[in-house]
Every structure is written in structure tokens, then in C-alpha cells.
Design a protein around this motif. Structure first.
Motif, PDB file in Angstrom:
ATOM      1  N   PRO A  24      -9.503  14.594  -8.928  1.00 27.49           N
ATOM      2  CA  PRO A  24      -9.357  13.488  -7.978  1.00 27.49           C
ATOM      3  C   PRO A  24      -8.690  12.272  -8.631  1.00 27.49           C
ATOM      4  CG  PRO A  24     -11.628  13.632  -8.725  1.00 27.49           C
ATOM      5  CD  PRO A  24     -10.894  14.800  -9.338  1.00 27.49           C
ATOM      6  N   LEU A  25      -7.507  11.943  -8.171  1.00 34.29           N
ATOM      7  CA  LEU A  25      -6.754  10.838  -8.772  1.00 34.29           C
ATOM      8  C   LEU A  25      -7.390   9.482  -8.533  1.00 34.29           C
ATOM      9  CD1 LEU A  25      -3.138  12.072  -8.088  1.00 34.29           C
ATOM     10  CD2 LEU A  25      -4.339  11.995 -10.281  1.00 34.29           C
ATOM     11  N   ILE A  48       0.837  -1.202   0.000  1.00 35.66           N
ATOM     12  CA  ILE A  48       0.000   0.000   0.000  1.00 35.66           C
ATOM     13  C   ILE A  48       0.872   1.253   0.000  1.00 35.66           C
ATOM     14  CG2 ILE A  48      -1.801   1.276   1.226  1.00 35.66           C
ATOM     15  CD1 ILE A  48      -2.741  -1.462   0.182  1.00 35.66           C
ATOM     16  N   TYR A  49       0.522   2.187  -0.896  1.00 40.21           N
ATOM     17  CA  TYR A  49       1.198   3.487  -0.989  1.00 40.21           C
ATOM     18  C   TYR A  49       0.154   4.574  -0.815  1.00 40.21           C
ATOM     19  CZ  TYR A  49       5.071   0.795  -2.847  1.00 40.21           C
ATOM     20  OH  TYR A  49       6.075  -0.114  -2.996  1.00 40.21           O
ATOM     21  N   ALA A  50       0.591   5.749  -0.366  1.00 34.86           N
ATOM     22  CA  ALA A  50      -0.315   6.875  -0.156  1.00 34.86           C
ATOM     23  C   ALA A  50       0.295   8.146  -0.728  1.00 34.86           C
ATOM     24  CB  ALA A  50      -0.590   7.060   1.333  1.00 34.86           C
ATOM     25  N   VAL A  51      -0.490   8.822  -1.590  1.00 39.98           N
ATOM     26  CA  VAL A  51      -0.076  10.105  -2.160  1.00 39.98           C
ATOM     27  C   VAL A  51      -1.265  11.063  -2.113  1.00 39.98           C
ATOM     28  CG1 VAL A  51       1.730   9.178  -3.693  1.00 39.98           C
ATOM     29  CG2 VAL A  51      -0.622   9.358  -4.526  1.00 39.98           C
ATOM     30  N   SER A  52      -0.999  12.324  -2.402  1.00 43.75           N
ATOM     31  CA  SER A  52      -2.068  13.323  -2.462  1.00 43.75           C
ATOM     32  C   SER A  52      -3.160  12.872  -3.409  1.00 43.75           C
ATOM     33  CB  SER A  52      -1.530  14.662  -2.976  1.00 43.75           C
ATOM     34  OG  SER A  52      -0.476  15.118  -2.194  1.00 43.75           O
ATOM     35  N   GLU A  53      -4.402  13.066  -3.013  1.00 46.78           N
ATOM     36  CA  GLU A  53      -5.560  12.684  -3.837  1.00 46.78           C
ATOM     37  C   GLU A  53      -5.714  13.583  -5.052  1.00 46.78           C
ATOM     38  OE1 GLU A  53      -7.725  10.735  -4.816  1.00 46.78           O
ATOM     39  OE2 GLU A  53      -9.751  11.451  -4.743  1.00 46.78           O
ATOM     40  N   ARG A  54      -5.283  14.820  -4.951  1.00 46.28           N
ATOM     41  CA  ARG A  54      -5.519  15.789  -6.021  1.00 46.28           C
ATOM     42  C   ARG A  54      -4.346  15.882  -6.982  1.00 46.28           C
ATOM     43  NH1 ARG A  54     -10.845  17.015  -6.448  1.00 46.28           N
ATOM     44  NH2 ARG A  54     -11.755  16.701  -4.394  1.00 46.28           N
ATOM     45  N   LYS A  85     -10.232   8.714  -9.091  1.00 38.70           N
ATOM     46  CA  LYS A  85     -11.146   8.489 -10.220  1.00 38.70           C
ATOM     47  C   LYS A  85     -10.378   8.137 -11.487  1.00 38.70           C
ATOM     48  CE  LYS A  85     -14.842   9.743  -7.930  1.00 38.70           C
ATOM     49  NZ  LYS A  85     -15.753   8.759  -7.420  1.00 38.70           N
ATOM     50  N   GLY A  86      -9.044   8.177 -11.406  1.00 34.60           N
ATOM     51  CA  GLY A  86      -8.206   7.836 -12.552  1.00 34.60           C
ATOM     52  C   GLY A  86      -7.945   6.348 -12.617  1.00 34.60           C
ATOM     53  N   THR A  87      -6.880   5.973 -13.302  1.00 32.83           N
ATOM     54  CA  THR A  87      -6.540   4.559 -13.443  1.00 32.83           C
ATOM     55  C   THR A  87      -5.167   4.284 -12.842  1.00 32.83           C
ATOM     56  OG1 THR A  87      -5.596   4.959 -15.638  1.00 32.83           O
ATOM     57  CG2 THR A  87      -7.902   4.273 -15.550  1.00 32.83           C
ATOM     58  N   LEU A  88      -5.001   3.074 -12.330  1.00 28.32           N
ATOM     59  CA  LEU A  88      -3.726   2.627 -11.788  1.00 28.32           C
ATOM     60  C   LEU A  88      -3.230   1.481 -12.649  1.00 28.32           C
ATOM     61  CD1 LEU A  88      -1.660   2.859  -9.419  1.00 28.32           C
ATOM     62  CD2 LEU A  88      -3.005   1.076  -8.275  1.00 28.32           C
ATOM     63  N   ASN A  89      -2.038   1.625 -13.198  1.00 23.79           N
ATOM     64  CA  ASN A  89      -1.409   0.573 -13.998  1.00 23.79           C
ATOM     65  C   ASN A  89      -0.041   0.313 -13.380  1.00 23.79           C
ATOM     66  OD1 ASN A  89      -0.509  -1.204 -15.896  1.00 23.79           O
ATOM     67  ND2 ASN A  89      -0.532   0.230 -17.604  1.00 23.79           N
ATOM     68  N   GLU A  90       0.075  -0.822 -12.688  1.00 22.31           N
ATOM     69  CA  GLU A  90       1.246  -1.131 -11.872  1.00 22.31           C
ATOM     70  C   GLU A  90       1.417  -0.004 -10.855  1.00 22.31           C
ATOM     71  OE1 GLU A  90       4.531  -2.211 -14.377  1.00 22.31           O
ATOM     72  OE2 GLU A  90       3.384  -3.805 -15.344  1.00 22.31           O
ATOM     73  N   ASN A  91       2.506   0.769 -10.912  1.00 22.21           N
ATOM     74  CA  ASN A  91       2.720   1.838  -9.935  1.00 22.21           C
ATOM     75  C   ASN A  91       2.414   3.229 -10.492  1.00 22.21           C
ATOM     76  OD1 ASN A  91       5.081   1.450 -11.591  1.00 22.21           O
ATOM     77  ND2 ASN A  91       6.123   2.917 -10.277  1.00 22.21           N
ATOM     78  N   ILE A  92       1.808   3.312 -11.661  1.00 24.05           N
ATOM     79  CA  ILE A  92       1.526   4.602 -12.301  1.00 24.05           C
ATOM     80  C   ILE A  92       0.036   4.915 -12.224  1.00 24.05           C
ATOM     81  CG2 ILE A  92       1.687   5.968 -14.422  1.00 24.05           C
ATOM     82  CD1 ILE A  92       4.415   5.130 -13.182  1.00 24.05           C
ATOM     83  N   THR A 103      -2.917   7.534 -13.362  1.00 25.28           N
ATOM     84  CA  THR A 103      -3.186   8.487 -14.438  1.00 25.28           C
ATOM     85  C   THR A 103      -4.398   9.319 -14.074  1.00 25.28           C
ATOM     86  OG1 THR A 103      -2.280   6.958 -16.074  1.00 25.28           O
ATOM     87  CG2 THR A 103      -3.695   8.720 -16.910  1.00 25.28           C
ATOM     88  N   CYS A 104      -4.238  10.629 -14.176  1.00 23.39           N
ATOM     89  CA  CYS A 104      -5.310  11.571 -13.853  1.00 23.39           C
ATOM     90  C   CYS A 104      -6.472  11.404 -14.834  1.00 23.39           C
ATOM     91  CB  CYS A 104      -4.767  12.995 -13.921  1.00 23.39           C
ATOM     92  SG  CYS A 104      -6.033  14.258 -13.676  1.00 23.39           S
ATOM     93  N   PRO A 105      -7.713  11.413 -14.313  1.00 25.30           N
ATOM     94  CA  PRO A 105      -8.865  11.244 -15.202  1.00 25.30           C
ATOM     95  C   PRO A 105      -9.170  12.477 -16.045  1.00 25.30           C
ATOM     96  CG  PRO A 105      -9.623  11.716 -12.993  1.00 25.30           C
ATOM     97  CD  PRO A 105      -8.120  11.560 -12.910  1.00 25.30           C
ATOM     98  N   LEU A 106      -8.597  13.628 -15.693  1.00 23.89           N
ATOM     99  CA  LEU A 106      -8.942  14.862 -16.410  1.00 23.89           C
ATOM    100  C   LEU A 106      -8.030  15.133 -17.606  1.00 23.89           C
ATOM    101  CD1 LEU A 106     -10.834  17.286 -16.492  1.00 23.89           C
ATOM    102  CD2 LEU A 106      -9.319  18.441 -14.865  1.00 23.89           C
ATOM    103  N   HIS A 107      -6.743  15.230 -17.391  1.00 29.33           N
ATOM    104  CA  HIS A 107      -5.814  15.549 -18.476  1.00 29.33           C
ATOM    105  C   HIS A 107      -4.719  14.505 -18.661  1.00 29.33           C
ATOM    106  CE1 HIS A 107      -7.355  19.751 -17.709  1.00 29.33           C
ATOM    107  NE2 HIS A 107      -7.638  19.519 -18.970  1.00 29.33           N
TER     108      HIS A 107
END
Length: 130
Positions: free
Chosen positions: A49-50, A36-42, A52-59, A61-65
Motif C-alpha cells: 500500500p503506497l 491533488i493527484y490520484a494513482v493506484s494505491e498498490r 503507507k509510504g512517504t511522499l517527497n514533493e511529487n515522488i 516511495t513504497c514502504p516495502l522495497h
């Protein structure tokens, strides 16, 4: 900095994220191969809101841009990506011009790294230092 309980391990399956708050701070938890890792949500670009994005391995991706960040460090991997919407060429000219203007304005906004938070897992409980 104190550790605050924010979630249970079984609430975040491998490859998934979850939005939590600790002492008023928005955080996204990410389960990367059972860790488990924790970073800023924004997002460090325009505050999207991250979780709401996607997680691919450790990356993540922001849902907006589509800016990308490494959840293990909070470091930006790539900044915003200009999006093209299908059917936009069929939209009224005023809408096309407005979207172009918004794209030009946002393209100059710098993307910043995310804050990374220490995580401690005790049994099935997840704690984040804030």
C-alpha cells in the motif's frame, strides 16, 4: 469513466497522501503543493500500500522495497531497493538464509508504472474518474 467523489480537500494537507476507494478501486490521493493527484494505491512491484509510504514533493516511495513513482504521472522513477536490516548479521543462520532467499526471489520481479486517474476538485470536494 465517471467522476466519483472520494474525499474533501481539507482531509489531505499539502505533502500528505490518503487511501480512498472508488467503485472498488484502491487509489492513493497525493497533495503536491496544493494540487491533488490520484494513482493506484498498490505498488507496481509487490502490491504494497503506497499510502503507507512517504511522499517527497511529487515522488511517492513504497514502504516495502522503496520503489519510487511520480504521482503526477504514475511513472516509475526507480525500482525496488534491496534492504539491509540492522542486526541481521546477529540473527540465526536459518533466518539470514531465509531473508537472502526472499531477497533473491523478489529482486527479479519487475516494477510496473502505476495507473493515473483524472482528478477534478469542485469547491472542497475531490472527484476521481474511474
Amino acid at each position: 469513466m465517471n467522476f466519483v467523489e472520494v474525499a474533501s480537500v481539507n482531509e489531505i494537507p499539502a505533502g500528505e497522501t490518503r487511501h480512498v476507494e472508488a467503485k472498488g478501486i484502491e487509489i492513493v490521493l497525493a497533495n503536491v503543493e496544493g494540487r491533488i493527484y490520484a494513482v493506484s494505491e498498490r505498488c507496481g512491484h509487490q502490491n504494497a500500500p503506497l499510502s503507507k509510504g512517504t511522499l517527497n514533493e511529487n515522488i511517492i516511495t513504497c514502504p516495502l522495497h522503496h520503489a519510487q513513482f511520480d504521482v503526477t504521472t504514475g511513472k516509475m522513477i526507480s525500482g525496488m531497493v534491496e534492504l539491509s536490516l540492522s542486526g541481521m548479521d546477529e540473527a540465526p543462520q536459518s533466518v539470514q538464509e531465509a531473508m537472502k532467499a526472499i531477497g533473491e526471489m523478489t529482486s527479479h520481479i519487475k516494477t510496473h508504472d502505476l495507473q493515473s486517474f483524472p482528478v477534478k476538485v469542485t469547491g472542497k470536494r475531490i472527484f476521481v474518474a474511474v
